[in-house]
Design an enzyme around this catalytic site. Sequence first.
Site, PDB file in Angstrom:
ATOM      1  CB  ALA A 106      -0.959   0.012   1.289  1.00  0.00           C
ATOM      2  CE  LYS A 124       1.286   5.308   8.211  1.00  0.00           C
ATOM      3  NZ  LYS A 124       0.312   5.739   8.835  1.00  0.00           N
ATOM      4  CB  ALA A 164      -0.882   6.870   1.924  1.00  0.00           C
ATOM      5  CB  SER A 165      -0.508  11.725   1.053  1.00  0.00           C
ATOM      6  OG  SER A 165      -1.049  11.401   2.262  1.00  0.00           O
ATOM      7  CB  ALA A 214       4.044   6.502   4.984  1.00  0.00           C
ATOM      8  CD  GLN A 215       6.494   2.585  -0.606  1.00  0.00           C
ATOM      9  OE1 GLN A 215       6.289   3.752  -1.375  1.00  0.00           O
ATOM     10  NE2 GLN A 215       7.190   1.717  -0.969  1.00  0.00           N
ATOM     11  CB  VAL A 216       2.136  -0.385   4.235  1.00  0.00           C
ATOM     12  CG1 VAL A 216       1.990  -1.582   5.434  1.00  0.00           C
ATOM     13  CG2 VAL A 216       1.411   0.932   4.875  1.00  0.00           C
ATOM     14  CG  ASP A 230      -7.059  10.423   6.767  1.00  0.00           C
ATOM     15  OD1 ASP A 230      -7.827  10.674   5.890  1.00  0.00           O
ATOM     16  OD2 ASP A 230      -5.921   9.778   6.500  1.00  0.00           O
TER      17      ASP A 230
END
Length: 315
Positions: A112, A133, A114-115, A117-119, A265
């Site tokens: 995954a 993360k 996102a804006s 960070a990534q996982v 969020d």
Amino acid sequence: MFARILMAYLVQWVVWRSSGQRLWAGRWSRVHERCAERLSHGFSELGGVFIKLGQVVSVLGTFLPEAYVRALERLQDAVPPKPFATIRERLIEAWGTDWSDHFANFEERAIAAASLAQVHRAQRHDGSLVAVKVLYPNIRRLVAADLWVLRRVLPIIHWVFGFRRMESVLDQLTEMLDSEMDYDCERRNIARLREILEGRPDVIVPQVVEELCSKTVLVLSFEEGVKLTDVDALRQANVDPEKVANTLVDAYLCMLLDHRVFHADPHPGNFLVKNGKLVILDYGAVAEVSETLVSGLRKVILGGLGRNAEQVLLG
């Protein structure tokens, strides 16, 4: 990007006014579609603040044409990840050059993004799966630059579209981003919401792996499931979508009305459904709620349920 979108609308408006409004009215939907796709692609390429802004608008942007909501929804969980070479810098920073010794297996491909960070999924030596993360390098500098650009675009947006209080919205977005880049804050938020929701068998809050966390890396128990909005997949898994929706609303009301906190969020990319249970992800933005707001909200909800218009208005 913004200039091209504004120019497309300006051209359409001129043609619409000069060539007969009925004849060209149908073209507005096509202009919306093209500009929405351009905005979604542009936000994805720009990353950082713009992805977060697109996520917020996709949830709250009912004031925009539907084409924008559809296009920006892709930013909720379809953001392109960064190359692993970039992420490795953060892992070395957190755990040293022998960072991989902490894991039996570490998947270099992100599960995954996102804006901010990534996982990545990893397996510890005891066999347990964890979600790692990783905050993007230089993200604070990039966020500051993006916010600077947005503040200079705001007067144009206000002039063209007439939106009010955009400065206040941007101030709130800035505060949210500061919180989401603070992993110590996110760990505290997770601990607090685990305490609030621990008695609920229908809600899962991931467990923090404290010994592996740092200011730029957050390690949690790995939770997988079905997307909250994938109704067909939920039904194939013998899960009632309405029951999941009720669980979501009930959990939020519990946080808000009983404990004065709010997961701030709530876009669909931050929720999964696992064995019929609601999994809440991403705790970077958790806000305190005032007693006055909670009291007023109670009155509004009760007034709505009782069809009491006066109570809703006065709440």
